[in-house]
Design an enzyme around this catalytic site. Sequence first.
Site, PDB file in Angstrom:
ATOM      1  N   ARG A 163       0.788  -1.215  -0.177  1.00 27.36           N
ATOM      2  CA  ARG A 163      -0.046  -0.034  -0.123  1.00 27.36           C
ATOM      3  C   ARG A 163       0.972   1.367   0.000  1.00 27.36           C
ATOM      4  NH1 ARG A 163      -3.096  -3.646  -0.611  1.00 27.36           N
ATOM      5  NH2 ARG A 163      -4.983  -3.820   0.085  1.00 27.36           N
ATOM      6  N   SER A 237     -10.260  -0.663   3.624  1.00 24.57           N
ATOM      7  CA  SER A 237      -9.514  -0.829   5.062  1.00 24.57           C
ATOM      8  C   SER A 237      -8.913   0.544   5.523  1.00 24.57           C
ATOM      9  CB  SER A 237      -8.265  -1.650   4.525  1.00 24.57           C
ATOM     10  OG  SER A 237      -8.656  -2.955   4.181  1.00 24.57           O
ATOM     11  N   GLU A 333      -4.333   3.649   7.102  1.00 25.38           N
ATOM     12  CA  GLU A 333      -3.945   3.329   5.339  1.00 25.38           C
ATOM     13  C   GLU A 333      -4.552   4.506   4.617  1.00 25.38           C
ATOM     14  OE1 GLU A 333      -4.989   2.139   1.467  1.00 25.38           O
ATOM     15  OE2 GLU A 333      -5.891   0.761   2.685  1.00 25.38           O
TER      16      GLU A 333
HETATM   17  N1  EPU Z   1     -10.656 -11.050  10.422  1.00 27.20           N
HETATM   18  C1  EPU Z   1     -11.287 -11.190  11.473  1.00 27.20           C
HETATM   19  N2  EPU Z   1     -12.166 -10.207  11.655  1.00 27.20           N
HETATM   20  C2  EPU Z   1     -12.402  -9.283  10.988  1.00 27.20           C
HETATM   21  C3  EPU Z   1     -11.686  -9.279   9.823  1.00 27.20           C
HETATM   22  C4  EPU Z   1     -10.770 -10.071   9.440  1.00 27.20           C
HETATM   23  O1  EPU Z   1     -10.841 -11.907  12.302  1.00 27.20           O
HETATM   24  O2  EPU Z   1     -13.425  -8.373  11.035  1.00 27.20           O
HETATM   25  C5  EPU Z   1      -9.370 -11.946   9.845  1.00 27.20           C
HETATM   26  C6  EPU Z   1      -9.989 -13.325   9.200  1.00 27.20           C
HETATM   27  O3  EPU Z   1      -9.457 -14.304  10.016  1.00 27.20           O
HETATM   28  C7  EPU Z   1      -9.498 -13.149   7.837  1.00 27.20           C
HETATM   29  C8  EPU Z   1      -8.419 -12.463   7.923  1.00 27.20           C
HETATM   30  O4  EPU Z   1      -8.533 -11.381   9.036  1.00 27.20           O
HETATM   31  O5  EPU Z   1      -9.181 -14.258   7.374  1.00 27.20           O
HETATM   32  C9  EPU Z   1      -8.288 -11.696   6.801  1.00 27.20           C
HETATM   33  O6  EPU Z   1      -9.177 -10.854   6.316  1.00 27.20           O
HETATM   34  P1  EPU Z   1      -9.720 -10.320   4.728  1.00 27.20           P
HETATM   35  O7  EPU Z   1      -9.541 -11.535   3.676  1.00 27.20           O
HETATM   36  O8  EPU Z   1     -11.063  -9.688   4.781  1.00 27.20           O
HETATM   37  O9  EPU Z   1      -8.472  -9.428   4.359  1.00 27.20           O
HETATM   38  P2  EPU Z   1      -7.731  -8.088   5.342  1.00 27.20           P
HETATM   39  O10 EPU Z   1      -6.383  -8.803   5.641  1.00 27.20           O
HETATM   40  O11 EPU Z   1      -8.619  -7.855   6.060  1.00 27.20           O
HETATM   41  C10 EPU Z   1      -6.755  -7.143   2.900  1.00 27.20           C
HETATM   42  C11 EPU Z   1      -6.884  -6.040   2.407  1.00 27.20           C
HETATM   43  C12 EPU Z   1      -8.029  -5.547   1.641  1.00 27.20           C
HETATM   44  C13 EPU Z   1      -8.284  -6.865   0.506  1.00 27.20           C
HETATM   45  C14 EPU Z   1      -8.283  -7.892   1.379  1.00 27.20           C
HETATM   46  C15 EPU Z   1      -8.479  -9.138   0.401  1.00 27.20           C
HETATM   47  C16 EPU Z   1      -5.448  -4.255   3.636  1.00 27.20           C
HETATM   48  C17 EPU Z   1      -5.318  -3.216   4.502  1.00 27.20           C
HETATM   49  N3  EPU Z   1      -6.644  -4.779   3.322  1.00 27.20           N
HETATM   50  O12 EPU Z   1      -7.877  -6.986   3.982  1.00 27.20           O
HETATM   51  O13 EPU Z   1      -7.942  -4.258   0.917  1.00 27.20           O
HETATM   52  O14 EPU Z   1      -9.420  -6.493  -0.119  1.00 27.20           O
HETATM   53  O15 EPU Z   1      -7.168  -8.113   2.068  1.00 27.20           O
HETATM   54  O16 EPU Z   1      -7.157  -9.498  -0.232  1.00 27.20           O
HETATM   55  O17 EPU Z   1      -4.298  -5.018   3.272  1.00 27.20           O
HETATM   56  C18 EPU Z   1      -8.248  -2.181   1.170  1.00 27.20           C
HETATM   57  O18 EPU Z   1      -6.981  -2.016   1.007  1.00 27.20           O
HETATM   58  O19 EPU Z   1      -8.850  -0.943   1.335  1.00 27.20           O
HETATM   59  C19 EPU Z   1      -8.983  -3.390   1.084  1.00 27.20           C
HETATM   60  C20 EPU Z   1     -10.252  -3.710   1.273  1.00 27.20           C
END
Ligand code: EPU
Length: 337
Positions: A163, A237, A333
């Site tokens: 990012r 995010s 972010e």
């Molecule tokens: N999780 C929780 N609770 C929550 C959210 C997530 O426990 O409320 C845990 C879950 O175990 C899940 C893991 O976190 O398996 C990862 O969650 P998720 O797949 O939703 O992805 P993220 O790491 O929270 C990142 C990016 C997103 C992107 C997703 C999918 C960042 C800051 N965010 O989110 O990007 O869509 O991966 O690849 O890296 C953005 O940047 O605006 C964005 C939405």
Amino acid sequence: MIYGNQSLLLYNTFHIAADCSYFSEIRSEDEFIALQKEPLYQSNEKLIVGGGSNLLFTKDFNGLVIRNSISGREVVKEDEQYVWVKAGAGEVWHDFVLWCIAHNYGGLENLSLIPGRVGASPMQNIGAYGVEIKDVFEELEALDMKSGEKTVFTKEACEFGYRESVFKGKFKNKYLITSVTFKLSKHPVFNTTYGAIEKELEVMGVKELSIKAISDAVIRIRSSKLPDPAEIGNAGSFFKNPEIPAVQYEKLKEEFPAVVAYPLANGNVKLAAGWLIEQAGWKGYRKGDAGVHKKQALVLVNYDKAKGNEIYALSTEVLESVKAKFGVYLEREVNIC
Ligand code: EPU
């Protein structure tokens, strides 16, 4: 054309009711060059917005907001394997992704449904479901905010990170990105390594993998847990997933065995900030119209009339409580204005 005292409500996906002193929308490089000659351009602080999907206005912007609406989609080169597509910075990201999929140009399908415009995509190296923009990025063109001179930035020159890019760092507010060229594949290599995609493809009963099927799966996953900015104000995010040293992770895991983490090539470990925030008790929290999304704790939302500084104050509470509980510092972010 420069307009005075404009509301920014429609120009930020958080739907924050901030104003700016001056506002101008540009649709071509020439319009930007002409704008640069205006005394109001020269005398004011400037802020460039595209889709406004990664911005939080905590106060009115005392300066000139320039909305980048330079359009265009063009195949600039191709060979047996690849096609190089140049897109205007003002193209709506998801529309552009769908256009590439319709032409069977592979590489952007995992990045379906990300809000915003093409010009902002390299600024923060947008990423989702195992793909980042840097994986398909060829080059971008940008105009110097002072001289108007054009510079071409290669992938190396953009210094992409998680990012991150030079446009969020050393070249912040120095350039107006006018176009981005992507190197896309005519014979796509499918990227379904991200667990949720494979599961979704199964649920969808997909027998033959295609970039369209992957895009559909990503759209279904995103729609199921991320709030649609057209309905609830948000900027995706709000925090980055933090990176910590392996020793710190081992200690954390002793205390919290369920911590969600991904090992990195550099030996560090990336933690799922959404998990940390949920465990700190914030998921679904609401104070006035500011809240933490009930399906994805990494996303802060504006239910209706929250002020930018209320969202910001909530983000401070969240990061302080995560720091207190886990000893991990979350970095925002979203760009704070
Ligand atoms: N999780 C929780 N609770 C929550 C959210 C997530 O426990 O409320 C845990 C879950 O175990 C899940 C893991 O976190 O398996 C990862 O969650 P998720 O797949 O939703 O992805 P993220 O790491 O929270 C990142 C990016 C997103 C992107 C997703 C999918 C960042 C800051 N965010 O989110 O990007 O869509 O991966 O690849 O890296 C953005 O940047 O605006 C964005 C939405």
